[in-house]
Design a protein around this motif. Structure first.
Motif, short mmCIF file in Angstrom:
data_model
loop_
_atom_site.label_atom_id
_atom_site.label_comp_id
_atom_site.label_asym_id
_atom_site.label_seq_id
_atom_site.Cartn_x
_atom_site.Cartn_y
_atom_site.Cartn_z
N SER A 269 1.18 39.24 -51.00
CA SER A 269 1.36 37.80 -51.19
C SER A 269 0.05 37.03 -51.17
CB SER A 269 2.29 37.24 -50.10
OG SER A 269 1.76 37.49 -48.82
N ARG A 270 -1.07 37.73 -51.13
CA ARG A 270 -2.37 37.07 -51.09
C ARG A 270 -3.22 37.46 -52.29
NH1 ARG A 270 -1.32 38.01 -45.51
NH2 ARG A 270 -1.47 36.09 -44.30
N GLN A 271 -4.02 36.51 -52.77
CA GLN A 271 -4.94 36.73 -53.89
C GLN A 271 -4.22 37.26 -55.12
OE1 GLN A 271 -8.44 39.00 -52.74
NE2 GLN A 271 -8.48 38.08 -50.71
N ARG A 272 -2.98 36.82 -55.33
CA ARG A 272 -2.19 37.32 -56.45
C ARG A 272 -2.51 36.62 -57.76
NH1 ARG A 272 2.29 40.53 -55.69
NH2 ARG A 272 2.12 40.67 -57.94
N LEU A 273 -2.42 37.37 -58.82
CA LEU A 273 -2.52 36.83 -60.17
C LEU A 273 -1.10 36.49 -60.61
CD1 LEU A 273 -4.94 39.52 -61.61
CD2 LEU A 273 -5.55 37.25 -60.76
N ASP A 274 -0.80 35.20 -60.75
CA ASP A 274 0.58 34.79 -61.02
C ASP A 274 0.75 34.12 -62.38
OD1 ASP A 274 -0.79 32.50 -60.46
OD2 ASP A 274 0.59 31.79 -58.92
N LYS A 275 -0.31 34.08 -63.18
CA LYS A 275 -0.21 33.53 -64.54
C LYS A 275 -1.35 34.09 -65.39
CE LYS A 275 -0.53 29.44 -62.81
NZ LYS A 275 -0.60 27.99 -62.55
N PRO A 276 -1.20 34.09 -66.71
CA PRO A 276 -2.29 34.56 -67.56
C PRO A 276 -3.51 33.64 -67.48
CG PRO A 276 -0.20 34.49 -68.75
CD PRO A 276 0.00 33.74 -67.48
N TYR A 277 -4.69 34.21 -67.65
CA TYR A 277 -5.93 33.44 -67.66
C TYR A 277 -6.79 33.88 -68.85
CZ TYR A 277 -5.05 31.72 -62.92
OH TYR A 277 -4.51 31.10 -61.82
N VAL A 278 -7.55 32.93 -69.38
CA VAL A 278 -8.48 33.20 -70.47
C VAL A 278 -9.83 32.62 -70.07
CG1 VAL A 278 -9.06 32.62 -72.86
CG2 VAL A 278 -6.71 33.23 -72.26
N ARG A 279 -10.91 33.36 -70.33
CA ARG A 279 -12.24 32.88 -69.96
C ARG A 279 -12.83 32.05 -71.10
NH1 ARG A 279 -15.49 34.47 -65.87
NH2 ARG A 279 -14.23 36.36 -65.51
N GLU A 280 -13.22 30.83 -70.74
CA GLU A 280 -13.89 29.94 -71.69
C GLU A 280 -15.14 29.36 -71.04
OE1 GLU A 280 -11.39 26.87 -73.15
OE2 GLU A 280 -10.26 28.17 -74.52
N ALA A 281 -16.26 29.45 -71.76
CA ALA A 281 -17.53 28.92 -71.25
C ALA A 281 -17.85 29.51 -69.88
CB ALA A 281 -17.51 27.40 -71.18
N GLY A 282 -17.53 30.78 -69.72
CA GLY A 282 -17.86 31.47 -68.48
C GLY A 282 -16.88 31.28 -67.34
N LYS A 283 -15.84 30.47 -67.56
CA LYS A 283 -14.88 30.21 -66.48
C LYS A 283 -13.47 30.55 -66.94
CE LYS A 283 -17.48 26.57 -64.11
NZ LYS A 283 -17.42 25.17 -63.58
N PRO A 546 -1.09 39.00 -65.80
CA PRO A 546 -0.55 39.29 -64.47
C PRO A 546 0.58 40.32 -64.51
CG PRO A 546 0.27 37.18 -65.26
CD PRO A 546 -0.74 37.64 -66.27
N GLY A 547 0.40 41.39 -63.75
CA GLY A 547 1.39 42.47 -63.72
C GLY A 547 2.25 42.42 -62.48
N ALA A 548 2.95 43.51 -62.21
CA ALA A 548 3.87 43.61 -61.07
C ALA A 548 3.37 44.68 -60.11
CB ALA A 548 5.28 43.95 -61.56
N LYS A 574 5.41 37.96 -58.90
CA LYS A 574 5.00 36.61 -58.52
C LYS A 574 4.76 35.74 -59.76
CE LYS A 574 4.74 37.36 -54.05
NZ LYS A 574 5.85 38.29 -53.93
N GLY A 575 5.21 34.50 -59.68
CA GLY A 575 4.95 33.53 -60.75
C GLY A 575 5.40 34.01 -62.11
N GLU A 576 4.45 34.04 -63.05
CA GLU A 576 4.73 34.47 -64.42
C GLU A 576 4.44 35.95 -64.66
OE1 GLU A 576 3.04 31.89 -67.41
OE2 GLU A 576 3.03 30.19 -66.01
N GLY A 577 4.21 36.69 -63.58
CA GLY A 577 3.92 38.11 -63.70
C GLY A 577 5.05 38.87 -64.35
N ARG A 578 4.72 39.94 -65.04
CA ARG A 578 5.70 40.77 -65.74
C ARG A 578 5.43 42.25 -65.43
NH1 ARG A 578 7.39 36.48 -65.95
NH2 ARG A 578 8.05 35.20 -67.73
N GLU A 579 6.46 43.08 -65.62
CA GLU A 579 6.26 44.52 -65.47
C GLU A 579 5.27 45.00 -66.53
OE1 GLU A 579 9.87 46.74 -65.24
OE2 GLU A 579 10.84 45.26 -63.95
#
Length: 680
Positions: A269-283, A546-548, A574-579
């Motif tokens: 339950s900690r430091q979870r990836l719960d949605k997709p992310y895309v890097r733009e301008a280094g962030k 984000p995976g499961a 968690k969140g928008e995570g998928r198998e």
């Protein structure tokens, strides 16, 4: 076979059994607190009293009384009932009336037995005895006033764990269980005393006051913290996993689990990836699934197949690796690898990467040679089996590698590959005993296999195994490794290994499937990370999917002995995570290479058809030394004489879930302090 009568029913029993065991053969349940099937007999609690004829006309402790032919055992007479009620009354003299606030409530043996044999009032007017709490580390909470001195914890830590950190001090009414110097219990199996404690004296410190057992949903699953695949029960409430407990499995973990298996769950339950992310301008910025998958598909389409690579992590299930292999294989990608550590095995017969003695079968070995492994931190439950066999006086162990405390005695044969290659020509007493052994085995660890000269070391070990007729065993540390090797998730013709893929300029697109144990910071490839935690792989990623986690999906895992086991979903991602397999299925649509399965059942059907070994659920193949084909193992260069070290350096922090766990961080800090003090 001898026979005895239990409450008038005649039963046969094996010589050497106790009266308690014979009574249970007849289906009679005998109450007990101190007796445990896997521990030595103490005879402390006296709750197991029965009447035996011929014999003195008084109740006798059935756990410590040998059964004999012609005995008549009575477990339900008025004398027995009165005696047990008397014992229960004495046990409750000093026990506090704090069941409503005790974490053992609902799972307490004393509570259960008091219902059957307790009084509804007390005849004692004296003050109750109070005992100071003891410090046993960050995992074990103590309320020692509740202790009934059954000594289960003392016997487990001493006999099974092999770390005599808990014992009794004082005598008579003043006796107390303590860690002597108020130090943390220095065992990787320490928290099993919580399950063993029949009262609320030792309870789970991280789980304290979190839930009652009747509030929890219980799911049977498989552990992925090491390659043993221990049988576990995941207890959850709502979206949260609250605890993990062991399940009985004589073939793998008996009824023990390691502290990491039990307590790394707060990392879910900690430091979870719960949605997709895309890097733009280094962030990194949050994105939609459509946006993230479209970007990944565009990068994959633009890249040449020989410039695309996939690395599978240590916690991956077989279904996700199968989906990845099918998808990227259809694109012509040959850069696939599940060996983040650069392991030298993966080609040839399946037996070359399995623990062929099997976990339960290793107890039949009379001599074991360990090469580059420290089973105490790589597979603590397996280490307890070695200790059990050694304590019985039926096992000799030789070690080539690091000189660590394994909780049992061994003969140290050297640190490096020279000791390994020179053993065949040695005339030492150990070699003479090895030649005469009836069932010798060799165990080679992941630390030895993952070196640059791993191929040469494996070849030397294989030659030695063949020369002495030893059963070949590989002790893996990654839950996904055997499954990946069985799937052929290794580089194809002209393909790059995981280590080569991580190099600068090697690839244009690098797809990481939960791969956090390999350093990819030098890579300049467009990096896609499909995983669960914000660990090393996510820090480098240009796109995060984000995976499961293992408690959030149904999945197949193959343990180090080649046993296929089925993990069950306890909670949802968690969140928008998928198998993971469903993410790859969605990605295949956007690539125009749609995978031929829409459900997990269809995926498993194809997996079983393509790789029949995965269809043999809960079957460990095993093999004797003469049946193992080691001819496919070839040397790659010469072995250096650098020390053969274990592949695990910090037991509590070996994967993203454990590194996200506050409890595991506390345990690692305590272990580091203990090591520092020991060194000084």
């Amino acid at each position: 076979m001898p026979k005895a009568k239990v409450n008038g029913v005649e039963v046969e029993f094996e010589p050497g059994m106790t009266v308690l065991q014979v009574a249970e053969l007849a289906g009679e349940e005998i109450p007990r607190f101190c007796y445990h099937e896997r521990l030595s007999i103490a005879g402390n609690c006296r709750m197991c009293l029965v009447e035996v004829k011929p014999g003195p006309p008084k109740p006798q402790a059935s756990c410590a009384l040998p059964a004999s032919d012609g005995q008549e055992i009575i477990t339900n007479s008025p004398m027995v009932k009165k005696a047990r009620e008397g014992v229960m009354e004495f046990l409750l003299i000093n026990h506090p009336l704090d069941c409503p606030i005790c974490d053992q409530g609902g799972e307490c043996d004393l509570q259960d037995q008091a219902m059957g044999y307790g009084r509804d009032d007390s005849r004692y007017g004296e003050n109750k005895r109070a005992v100071e709490e003891k410090f046993m580390g960050p995992l074990i909470k103590t309320v020692m006033t509740r202790c009934i001195q059954c000594t289960r914890c003392v016997r487990f830590i001493t006999e099974v764990a092999g770390v005599p950190d808990i014992g009794l001090i004082s005598r008579g009414e003043d006796v107390e269980i303590t860690t002597y110097l108020d130090k943390a219990v220095a065992s990787e199996l320490s928290a099993n005393v919580i399950d063993l404690c029949p009262v609320g004296a030792l309870t789970s410190k991280p789980y304290a006051f979190n839930a009652r057992p009747w509030e929890l949903k219980k799911t049977e699953s498989v552990d992925v913290m090491d390659a043993l695949g221990s049988s576990i029960r995941v207890d959850s409430r709502g979206p949260a996993v609250l605890r993990v407990l062991p399940r009985l499995n004589e073939d793998i973990n008996e009824e023990w689990i390691s502290d990491k298996t039990r307590y790394a769950v707060d990392g879910l339950s900690r430091q979870r990836l719960d949605k997709p992310y895309v890097r733009e301008a280094g962030k990194l910025r949050p994105a939609t699934w459509v946006e993230a998958l479209s970007l990944v598909a565009a990068k994959l389409t633009a890249a040449s197949p020989d410039r695309i690579g996939v690395i599978a992590g240590d916690l991956q299930d077989a279904e996700s690796m199968k989906a990845a292999k099918d998808l990227f294989g259809s694109l012509g990608v040959t850069n696939l690898d599940c060996r983040q550590d650069g392991m030298a095995l993966g080609a040839g017969a399946r037996e070359t990467w399995l623990f062929n003695s099997t976990i339960a079968g290793i107890e039949a070995a009379d001599m074991i040679l360990m090469v580059g492994t420290n089973p105490r931190i790589e597979a603590p439950v397996l280490n307890a089996r070695f200790r059990k066999r050694w304590v019985a006086g039926a096992l000799e162990v030789g070690v080539i590698g690091e000189q660590a405390d394994l909780t049992f005695g061994y003969e140290y044969l050297g640190a490096g590959a020279a000791s390994l290659s020179g053993l065949a020509k040695s005339k030492s007493d150990f070699v003479k005993r090895l030649k005469a052994a009836k069932n010798p085995a060799i165990i080679i660890g992941a630390g030895a296999l993952g070196r640059a000269d791993g191929g040469a070391i494996v070849k030397a070990a294989a030659d030695l195994a063949k020369a002495f007729g030893m059963t070949w065993n590989v002790l893996h540390t990654a839950a996904s490794r055997v499954g990946g090797l069985d799937l052929g998730f290794i580089p194809g013709e002209g393909g790059k290994t995981a280590v080569q893929m991580a190099a600068k300029g090697a690839l244009d697109v690098l797809f990481l499937m939960g791969a956090d144990e390999i350093d990819v910071t030098a890579s300049d490839a467009f990096t896609v990370y499909m995983g669960t935690h914000g660990d090393a792989g996510a820090h480098k990623a240009d796109v995060i999917l984000p995976g499961a986690a293992y408690t959030e999906k149904d999945g197949l895992y193959v343990n180090t002995e080649g046993r296929v086991q089925m993990g069950q979903r306890a909670v949802f991602p968690k969140g928008e995570g998928r198998e993971d397999w469903s993410i790859l299925r969605a990605l295949s649509d956007r690539l125009g290479a749609t995978l031929p399965y829409d459900t997990l059942a269809q995926l498993r059907a194809k997996l079983f058809a393509d790789h029949p070994t995965f269809g043999r659920i809960d079957y460990a193949p095993g093999a004797v030394a003469s049946a193992i084909d080691l001819s496919g193992i070839a040397a790659a260069g010469a072995a250096t004489d650098a020390p053969l070290l274990s592949g695990v350096r910090t037991f509590h922090l070996t994967n993203p879930i454990a590194r996200a766990s506050v409890t595991m961080a506390e345990c690692a800090a305590v272990a580091a302090d203990a090591s520092k003090i020991a060194a000084e």
